[in-house]
Write an enzyme that holds these catalytic residues in place. Sequence first.
Site, PDB file in Angstrom:
ATOM      1  N   SER A 102      65.272  35.573 -57.905  1.00  0.00           N
ATOM      2  CA  SER A 102      65.096  36.934 -58.427  1.00  0.00           C
ATOM      3  C   SER A 102      63.616  37.017 -59.131  1.00  0.00           C
ATOM      4  CB  SER A 102      65.826  37.342 -59.730  1.00  0.00           C
ATOM      5  OG  SER A 102      67.239  37.432 -59.429  1.00  0.00           O
ATOM      6  N   ARG A 123      58.640  40.310 -65.905  1.00  0.00           N
ATOM      7  CA  ARG A 123      59.805  40.347 -66.550  1.00  0.00           C
ATOM      8  C   ARG A 123      60.195  41.741 -66.704  1.00  0.00           C
ATOM      9  NH1 ARG A 123      63.515  37.225 -69.074  1.00  0.00           N
ATOM     10  NH2 ARG A 123      61.964  35.299 -68.482  1.00  0.00           N
ATOM     11  N   HIS A 161      61.592  42.686 -63.328  1.00  0.00           N
ATOM     12  CA  HIS A 161      62.974  42.121 -63.275  1.00  0.00           C
ATOM     13  C   HIS A 161      63.965  42.630 -63.943  1.00  0.00           C
ATOM     14  CE1 HIS A 161      66.005  38.718 -64.498  1.00  0.00           C
ATOM     15  NE2 HIS A 161      65.827  38.464 -62.951  1.00  0.00           N
TER      16      HIS A 161
END
Length: 226
Positions: free
Chosen positions: A32, A55, A58
């Site tokens: 990912s 992040r 994500h």
Amino acid sequence: MRTVTDPRPPATASEVDPASCPRDPAEIYRLSFARARAETPLDHLPPFLHPVVLRMVHACGLPEIARDVGWRGDPVAAARSALARGAPVLCDTRMTEAGIARGHLPPGSRTLCTLDEEPVPGLAAALGTTRTAAAVELWRPHLEGAVVAIGNAPTALFHLLDRMAAWRRRPAAIFAFPLGFVGARESKRALAETPDVPPFLTLHGRFGGSALAAAALNAVLLAERP
């Protein structure tokens, strides 16, 4: 019945075949972030923001948000320093607070959300504002040197900016991700245009949310490298 056509290209067999998807958690995590890193434009951002923005990407699956990131100073270093001193993380909503990896907070630090405190409804009525904005009133004893995480309410960010000037108290860093069609864009523009605000990170425009605010804080807590 109206049929809505998906504008995206047709999925390949590997994308729709469940058997082709990894099951190992570590491999899913690695893959990912590798895909997020490959697809996210980061060259316009300082290196200290790269792991934070990755992040965030994500968390929402949208690499294009990197183009709307706004910041002042180094909110990552400012937040880490404040948390190391035991500063709290002041959250606008329980959703924002719930997403923060509190197990990684340094000793003495904690999250604090005042939205459900007893005085809040009365304060909101007296001030003629929302509960999330009124809850900021209860941040006053905690605000100096704190880390602020706003993941939902534009009114909370507007109120914070007003109160910082009135109280002469400043947090160490602000992570501002209010979202929506009313006030979100404007509140983040007000943050960017306010002189002498502490280091901040935001996402200009209407997009935002508690997941992004928490993801940004988690990148700070996990001390990931660019």
